[in-house]
Design an enzyme around this catalytic site. Sequence first.
Site, short mmCIF file in Angstrom:
data_model
loop_
_atom_site.label_atom_id
_atom_site.label_comp_id
_atom_site.label_asym_id
_atom_site.label_seq_id
_atom_site.Cartn_x
_atom_site.Cartn_y
_atom_site.Cartn_z
N GLY A 113 -2.48 10.37 0.62
CA GLY A 113 -2.60 11.19 -0.59
C GLY A 113 -3.71 10.76 -1.52
N GLU A 114 -4.03 11.65 -2.43
CA GLU A 114 -5.05 11.41 -3.46
C GLU A 114 -4.32 11.29 -4.80
OE1 GLU A 114 -8.29 10.76 -4.14
OE2 GLU A 114 -7.57 10.97 -6.18
N CYS A 128 -10.79 10.73 8.05
CA CYS A 128 -9.44 10.25 7.69
C CYS A 128 -8.37 11.08 8.39
CB CYS A 128 -9.26 10.32 6.17
SG CYS A 128 -7.63 9.78 5.63
N SER A 142 -6.97 4.07 -5.97
CA SER A 142 -8.16 4.46 -5.21
C SER A 142 -8.26 5.98 -5.19
CB SER A 142 -8.05 3.92 -3.78
OG SER A 142 -9.17 4.32 -3.02
N ASN A 182 -12.03 2.68 10.89
CA ASN A 182 -10.94 2.53 11.83
C ASN A 182 -10.94 3.79 12.69
OD1 ASN A 182 -9.84 0.02 10.81
ND2 ASN A 182 -9.31 1.20 8.99
N SER A 210 -13.75 5.98 -3.80
CA SER A 210 -14.16 6.19 -2.41
C SER A 210 -15.50 6.91 -2.41
CB SER A 210 -13.10 7.02 -1.68
OG SER A 210 -11.95 6.23 -1.47
N LEU A 211 -16.58 6.13 -2.34
CA LEU A 211 -17.92 6.72 -2.47
C LEU A 211 -18.45 7.16 -1.11
CD1 LEU A 211 -19.97 7.32 -4.71
CD2 LEU A 211 -21.02 5.11 -4.24
N CYS A 222 -6.48 1.61 7.09
CA CYS A 222 -6.97 2.67 6.20
C CYS A 222 -7.25 3.94 6.99
CB CYS A 222 -8.28 2.25 5.54
SG CYS A 222 -8.16 0.80 4.54
N CYS A 263 -11.17 14.44 4.00
CA CYS A 263 -12.34 13.60 4.29
C CYS A 263 -12.51 13.55 5.81
CB CYS A 263 -12.15 12.20 3.71
SG CYS A 263 -12.05 12.24 1.90
N CYS A 302 0.87 -1.18 0.00
CA CYS A 302 0.00 0.00 0.00
C CYS A 302 0.91 1.23 0.00
CB CYS A 302 -0.90 -0.03 1.23
SG CYS A 302 -1.96 1.41 1.36
N1 SAH Z 1 -7.29 9.38 -1.49
C1 SAH Z 1 -7.61 8.09 -2.00
C2 SAH Z 1 -6.69 7.05 -1.44
C3 SAH Z 1 -6.90 6.73 0.02
S1 SAH Z 1 -7.33 5.08 0.07
C4 SAH Z 1 -9.06 7.77 -1.73
O1 SAH Z 1 -9.70 8.53 -1.03
O2 SAH Z 1 -9.58 6.81 -2.27
C5 SAH Z 1 -7.81 4.82 1.63
C6 SAH Z 1 -9.24 4.34 1.76
O3 SAH Z 1 -9.50 4.27 3.16
C7 SAH Z 1 -10.23 5.34 1.18
O4 SAH Z 1 -11.38 4.70 0.70
C8 SAH Z 1 -10.54 6.15 2.41
O5 SAH Z 1 -11.73 6.87 2.29
C9 SAH Z 1 -10.59 5.08 3.48
N2 SAH Z 1 -10.45 5.60 4.84
C10 SAH Z 1 -9.95 6.81 5.20
N3 SAH Z 1 -10.03 6.94 6.54
C11 SAH Z 1 -10.55 5.81 7.03
C12 SAH Z 1 -10.83 5.34 8.35
N4 SAH Z 1 -10.60 6.07 9.42
N5 SAH Z 1 -11.36 4.11 8.46
C13 SAH Z 1 -11.60 3.35 7.37
N6 SAH Z 1 -11.32 3.73 6.12
C14 SAH Z 1 -10.81 4.95 5.93
#
Ligand code: SAH
Length: 367
Positions: A173-174, A131, A205, A304, A228-229, A347, A128, A117
């Site tokens: 990061g995105e 996160c 992602s 998480n 990430s919906l 995550c 978000c 990862c």
């Molecule tokens: N920026 C990208 C890559 C991050 S991927 C994206 O948003 O897709 C990480 C994944 O974990 C994303 O789907 C994100 O929304 C999710 N995520 C972020 N914080 C989290 C948390 N506290 N618990 C579970 N998933 C989380």
Amino acid sequence: MLPSKGSALRNGLEVLDLANLERPALEAALEARGHQRFHARQIFSWIYKRGVTDSGAMTDLSRGLRAALAAEFVLTTPTLARREVSSDGTEKFLLRLGDGRHIESVFIPDTPAMTFCVSTQVGCAMACAFCLTGKMGLVRNLTAGEIVGQVRVLADALALRDKKFNIVLMGMGEPLHNYDETMRALRILADEHGFDMSGRRITLSTVGLLPALERLATEDVMPNLAISLHAPTDLLRGELVPINRKYGVSDIINACRRFPLSRRSRITFEYVLLAGVNDSPQDARQLATLVAAVKSKVNLIPLNAAPGIPFERPSDEVIDRFAKIVADHGVTVSVRKSRGRDIRAACGQLIVEGPKKSAAQQLAVVL
Ligand code: SAH
């Protein structure tokens, strides 16, 4: 060792970082310096297939070329600052970059494949609501060399250079907010003389930055796509994923419908489950109806939790009820097992330093 930092110009030509060069760019750079283009293949093979960073050890190159490489190029590699192992086998790597910044990368064994990862930015501008990385704000983009560098360092640390592994761009990061360097990294990873990774083994992602998503659809190296919906309506998604105020749910779904998919592949919709926020039976029904329009599957990610994150993880019963409703609508659904929570490698738990500006200030620029 090749020096890791060079002066800007030597003999009127820029000193280039091999870590950032796609093979065609390396061929051109060799030619411009009076060397044969085909040596790029050998150099790629040494760096990526064999993990050799010392040009002196690249024994199928002439002595002259080895000396020229040491003099005319550098090769930067992130250094391993800390390595933590979770009770479930997940490992978190803290890597130090050339400018002293840090990023994290995570190794997840047996998922069923080995998965790396990888981060694409120091921090993240998307903010978000659930996160931790989002709390950092964006510090800077990673270069392609730093993105691929994580794979080089992990492959060596784990002795996996000869093995097959998957890569998920799901670290800090995105990726689509750092489009050019991310795509360059994918092309370097895909090079047949290097890691030779198929796009099938890579998953990108994204929150769904629409123009970048449209552009991604035209690329040669095509990763699997995860979106990430996290909510089925603009009202709710706008609260959780602020960029939704710019690129809304229906825009993203339409872009996904147009996305070129090979016959077997599907788009993954990620959905973080937050207790009492987006986990009701109605949310599940709306989600299933929405994604039914796309060749897709849903990956539920129970939150998480972390200090500073104002949400809770739903109970197992609520998670199961949600998954069942989605499945009953004929949508493939899985629940992501949380890995490495004890070392904060799960995550949304990657965070390494405080923001320069507040995340909200930065997001205002993106929006
Ligand atoms: N920026 C990208 C890559 C991050 S991927 C994206 O948003 O897709 C990480 C994944 O974990 C994303 O789907 C994100 O929304 C999710 N995520 C972020 N914080 C989290 C948390 N506290 N618990 C579970 N998933 C989380």
